[in-house]
Enzyme design. Structure first.
Site, mmCIF file in Angstrom:
data_model
loop_
_atom_site.group_PDB
_atom_site.id
_atom_site.type_symbol
_atom_site.label_atom_id
_atom_site.label_comp_id
_atom_site.label_asym_id
_atom_site.label_seq_id
_atom_site.Cartn_x
_atom_site.Cartn_y
_atom_site.Cartn_z
ATOM 1 N N ASP A 176 0.822 -1.210 0.000
ATOM 2 C CA ASP A 176 0.000 0.000 0.000
ATOM 3 C C ASP A 176 0.860 1.267 0.000
ATOM 4 O OD1 ASP A 176 -2.523 1.242 -0.027
ATOM 5 O OD2 ASP A 176 -3.312 -0.151 1.464
ATOM 6 N N ASP A 231 -9.827 3.049 -3.866
ATOM 7 C CA ASP A 231 -10.530 1.863 -3.365
ATOM 8 C C ASP A 231 -11.950 1.772 -3.914
ATOM 9 O OD1 ASP A 231 -8.274 1.442 -1.904
ATOM 10 O OD2 ASP A 231 -9.179 1.781 0.057
#
Length: 411
Positions: A176, A231
């Protein structure tokens, strides 16, 4: 002379990596300039892990469980992937997302599994998952902390963490982009790439950089997949917007490196069955990673019919590895198409509008010669249409629904 020598080196590299290199013949065909050869040499040197020849398939914990994840759930999920037959369809990665580690490293600076939720440790969990014929994935961050801020990131600890993951038997790393030092992802992500290559174990490298710095433009030399979007959420607008953002980079996906519009929401309850069919169809034809995001231990027959559709999965896993494009848009009516192996074409007719409507796929839009006759296979009805089509194919499509076909030319 120098140019010939470089070509010889290139061919030797391809030969030496023949067991590790995805679609080496197609790579040779694409090397039309010395610049492209340079790209291949860089690719072989930086990320010659031989993984991702087709888009990865598996399960990830985040969309359904978020931080409420532990080894019991992971083991039961692995069991469910096997018992439902999903593993035989290609869903082999069992990926743990954020919140698996203690908030601090140990006295040697190593990441430590959270004792309250992973009491046996990650190595034992990997052994269990491997015993089922599956692979274990894990999560870290190219920052000081992960996105949850509940565990350390890997910034400054790349070599140590890569060796730790390899020693545990990790097969996949989702990496991430939160809580970093504000340097560019192009500076931070290759550090982990090199660390993984030095770890002694092939580990699929998923760049979860959210499309921040257009990773499709540089990701192939760094990772096996790269997020092109922020996302996803479990609703129609989020899903189709991610599909749109991902489609822009279609030309940059190929075996060994894939555009990633985020994980599947199918089965989490926020969309209708038709909308989930659209979701799965577009992800499949886009050669996106197929990472189930629901609780496969307690899924319904309806959800299984979607995620276990062998014919749609086969489009995603086709060895040609070409991502489909949106070839025609007429308001809310869209045609997505892309070539498959053996001269076939995959087509999705998508109705994003509020009412039922007719959609036409024209041969000159989808890449077929105008007078070609084809047999059309309906992948959701699992039957071939009786009519042979020449020039175009027309279908009536419900609101927020799609039709998906494979068109096979016939003499």
């Amino acid at each position: 002379m120098e140019s010939r020598l470089r070509w010889l080196i290139c061919l030797l590299l391809i030969g030496s990596f023949s067991s590790n290199c995805c679609a080496s013949k197609s790579m040779i065909m694409r090397l039309s300039t010395e610049e492209k050869m340079e790209d291949l040499l860089t690719r072989r040197n930086l990320l010659s892990n031989g993984l991702g020849c087709t888009p990865p398939m598996g399960w990830n914990s985040w969309n359904h469980f978020a931080c409420n994840i532990g080894e019991k759930t992971v083991k039961e999920t692995a069991d469910a992937l096997v018992s439902t037959g999903l593993s035989k369809l290609g869903y082999i990665y069992v990926n743990i997302d954020d919140c698996w580690a203690e908030s601090s490293r140990d006295n040697k600076g190593r990441l430590v599994a959270k004792k309250s939720t992973f009491p046996s440790g990650i190595k034992a969990l990997a052994d269990y998952v491997h015993s089922k014929g599956l692979k274990l994935g894990i999560y870290s961050d190219a920052g000081y902390y992960t996105c949850s801020k509940k565990q350390p990131g890997s910034l400054g600890h790349e070599e140590q963490d890569a060796k730790t993951f390899a020693s545990w038997g990790i097969d996949y790393l989702k990496y991430d982009n939160c809580n970093n030092d504000f340097s560019k992802p192009t500076q931070r992500y290759p550090v982990m790439t090199r660390a993984l290559m030095n770890s002694g174990r092939p580990i699929f490298f998923s760049l979860c950089e959210w499309g921040d710095l257009h990773p499709a433009l540089w990701g192939y030399n760094v990772g096996n997949s790269w997020r092109t979007t922020n996302d996803i959420s479990d609703n129609w607008d989020s899903m189709v917007s991610r599909a749109d953002q991902n489609e822009v980079y279609a030309d940059l996906a190929r075996p060994g490196g894939w555009n990633d519009p985020d994980m599947l929401e199918v089965g989490n309850g926020g969309m209708t069955k038709d909308e989930y069919i659209v979701h799965f169809s577009i992800w499949a034809i886009s050669k996106a990673p197929l990472l189930i995001g629901c609780d496969v231990r307690n899924t319904t027959k309806e959800v299984m019919e979607i995620i276990a559709n062998k014919e749609v999965i086969a489009v995603n896993q086709d060895k040609l590895g070409v991502q489909a494009k949106k070839v025609r848009m007429e308001g809310d009516l869209e045609v997505w198409a892309g070539p498959l192996s053996n001269y076939r074409v995959a087509v999705v007719l998508l109705n994003r509008g509020a009412g039922r409507n007719s959609i036409i796929a024209h041969w000159d839009d989808i890449g077929l010669p105008p007078n070609t006759a084809v047999i059309a296979r309906d992948l959701w009805k699992h039957k071939s249409l009786e009519t042979k089509f020449i020039g175009n194919l027309t279908a009536t499509v419900d609101s927020h629904a799609c039709k998906m076909y494979i068109l096979k030319p016939v003499s």
